[in-house]
Design a protein around this motif. Structure first.
Motif, short mmCIF file in Angstrom:
data_model
loop_
_atom_site.label_atom_id
_atom_site.label_comp_id
_atom_site.label_asym_id
_atom_site.label_seq_id
_atom_site.Cartn_x
_atom_site.Cartn_y
_atom_site.Cartn_z
N GLN A 1 3.31 52.63 48.72
CA GLN A 1 4.20 53.59 47.99
C GLN A 1 4.32 54.97 48.98
OE1 GLN A 1 2.66 53.25 44.10
NE2 GLN A 1 4.35 53.78 43.40
N ALA A 2 3.09 55.23 49.47
CA ALA A 2 3.18 56.55 50.32
C ALA A 2 3.79 56.23 51.77
CB ALA A 2 1.56 56.53 50.65
N GLU A 3 3.78 54.94 52.27
CA GLU A 3 4.52 54.97 53.33
C GLU A 3 6.13 54.80 53.17
OE1 GLU A 3 2.23 51.64 56.12
OE2 GLU A 3 2.08 51.24 53.89
N ALA A 4 6.48 54.36 52.12
CA ALA A 4 7.73 54.31 51.41
C ALA A 4 8.64 55.67 51.48
CB ALA A 4 7.79 53.48 50.11
N VAL A 5 7.62 56.61 51.20
CA VAL A 5 8.08 58.21 51.42
C VAL A 5 8.76 58.42 52.91
CG1 VAL A 5 7.37 60.73 51.29
CG2 VAL A 5 6.26 59.01 49.85
N ALA A 6 8.06 58.03 53.71
CA ALA A 6 8.45 58.01 55.29
C ALA A 6 9.79 57.37 55.47
CB ALA A 6 7.46 57.72 56.10
N ASP A 7 9.93 55.95 54.80
CA ASP A 7 10.99 54.97 54.94
C ASP A 7 12.23 55.92 54.23
OD1 ASP A 7 9.96 53.30 56.35
OD2 ASP A 7 9.02 52.28 54.74
N LEU A 8 11.81 56.77 53.11
CA LEU A 8 12.84 57.21 52.06
C LEU A 8 13.27 58.50 53.12
CD1 LEU A 8 14.43 57.21 49.49
CD2 LEU A 8 12.81 58.94 48.84
N ILE A 9 12.66 59.16 53.89
CA ILE A 9 12.91 60.10 54.82
C ILE A 9 13.75 59.72 55.98
CG2 ILE A 9 12.22 62.07 56.25
CD1 ILE A 9 10.05 62.30 54.22
N ALA A 10 13.40 58.71 56.38
CA ALA A 10 14.17 58.15 57.48
C ALA A 10 15.36 57.08 57.30
CB ALA A 10 13.04 57.41 58.31
#
Length: 453
Positions: free
Chosen positions: A128-137
């Motif tokens: 879920q934490a890695e998905a934060v970066a994917d959401l921003i990108a």
């Protein structure tokens, strides 16, 4: 709580001049630190999730009028005391604010440190934490939806179900070891085999989704190739619905690659109009363009091979496919200028998609075909899709371990050996969610985040 709660600060909005900027702080004592420099309400006496107007001052000098939002642990993104200061977006003001707080014992945050703390404090798991970066990108609707689905735990839920089944699997085999002398079987070996097969099927489904996930995240590279003057630039313009490339009856107009992005079904397609393929050109610049065309062929997810139906026979088109090394590549064959071609000639191009780029005829069908080739339909519900290469790697390792379990069952290996392979599968899945991790893995993941997130 994670033991490292020293106060950190970073700009959360993009660098540069803007109407408003947001500076965020997190960690032990940050509300008190901000309160000591804030002229307004006593922040230490306020409720969580409240906003307060006032001044930030350095001695007698006012730095800015601000709005201060406070979040009291554990009710914050990091699950620590946190503060967000909305100020005017002049770089001077932002720098002055950050320098002021650094002078009062707050340190500059490392890349991704706010999200890292959220993970370490149990706000969410590593996937879920890695998905934060994917959401921003995210740069498309589908990339946004996929990252949001993962951030909300969609992918993690699927993994938890797999881990739950594996733990039960391992527990039953281990329990049998405790009753080895009584020769007791708690699970029939056929049932174990069936369970392992089902788990592998689920893993395979997730692994197979990575191709689509990569497309969603990176976009689809599409090279438009063919001889000079077959209508490549016209097709690019028709797809993008703008005059992106120069169109001319003069052969060899396109000397370099020209790119344009079109979103289809939420997926970004990156179309590349290339220099026309021909041999023995005397133009040195055109020759360089042709070499760049060949380079694009190696990068393309899909190659649109364009043929001018008004002056090309089926035999010539087939020969050119071989001449330019297009056989074996993911080629979509397109016959252009159907409005200028003899009707009899079209009969030979039955395996070609027939269009007239100049008039737009057939372009809608081409877009549908492109979506079909990436195995995605816009009407599909949002299922769990793997978009992270690290997750893909760990899923592969888990599948390999479970395949070894099936081999062990078939060869009637001891429970001790079966449990070793099951634990390997569990370990690989645990690395995805962060239930099993190391500082090295965390450093690699969060270093790729932007500062302030």
């Amino acid at each position: 709580m994670h033991p490292n709660q020293d106060p950190i600060i970073a700009l959360a909005t993009p660098q540069g001049v803007s109407a408003i900027a947001v500076v965020r702080l997190s960690g032990k004592g940050v509300i008190g630190i901000v309160n000591g420099l804030f002229c307004g309400s006593d922040l230490t006496q306020q409720a969580s999730h409240t906003i307060h107007f006032g001044l930030i001052k350095k001695g007698d000098t006012t730095i800015d009028e601000v709005l201060v939002s406070i979040f009291i642990a554990p009710h914050s993104f990091t699950k620590e005391d946190s503060v967000e200061i909305s100020c005017h977006g002049a770089p001077f003001i932002v720098s002055a604010l950050i320098e002021l707080f650094v002078a009062h014992g707050v340190r500059i945050a490392e890349p991704g440190e706010f999200t890292k703390r959220a993970f370490l404090n149990g706000r969410f798991d590593l996937a879920q934490a890695e998905a934060v970066a994917d959401l921003i990108a995210a740069d498309s609707a589908l990339a946004h939806q996929t990252a949001l689905h993962q951030m909300r735990g969609g992918f993690s839920s699927a993994l938890q179900e797999l881990r739950k089944a594996l733990r039960h699997f391992a527990a039953m085999l281990t329990l049998e070891l405790d009753f080895a002398e009584e020769d007791v079987e708690f699970l029939d070996r056929k049932e174990l085999h069936k369970l392992a097969d089902a788990l592998i099927k689920n893993l395979t489904s997730l692994i197979d989704s990575f191709q689509l996930g990569n497309v969603i995240k990176q976009g689809v590279a599409v090279a438009i190739v063919g001889k000079p003057n077959v209508g490549k630039s016209t097709l690019l313009n028709a797809l993008l619905q703008e005059e992106r490339a120069i169109v001319s009856p003069i052969a060899g107009t396109t000397r370099d690659t020209i790119e344009g992005i079109l979103h289809l079904g939420g997926i970004p397609f990156r179309f590349v109009d290339t220099a026309g393929l021909r041999e023995n050109t005397s133009d040195a610049i055109e020759a360089i363009g042709i070499e760049r065309t060949k380079a694009q062929l190696k990068k393309a997810f899909i190659v649109l091979y364009l043929v001018d139906l008004s002056n090309t026979t089926f035999k010539q088109a087939a020969a050119d496919l071989v001449r330019w090394g297009l056989e074996g590549l993911p080629v979509l064959k397109i016959g252009n200028k159907i409005d200028l071609a003899p009707a009899a000639a079209l009969e030979n191009f039955k395996d070609y998609l027939l269009i007239a780029a100049q008039t737009g005829s057939g372009v809608a069908q081409l877009k549908d075909k492109l979506l079909e080739l990436v195995a995605y339909k816009p009407t599909d519900g949002l299922a769990t899709v793997v978009i992270n290469a690290r997750h893909y790697d760990r899923l592969q390792k888990s599948k390999q371990a479970l395949t070894a379990v099936i081999t062990g069952l078939e060869q009637k290996r001891s429970n001790e050996l079966l449990v070793v392979d099951i634990n390997s599968a569990l370990y690989a899945l645990g690395e995805i969610t962060g239930e099993i991790t190391t500082e090295e893995i965390l450093g690699e993941i969060f270093s790729k985040f932007c500062i302030g997130k």
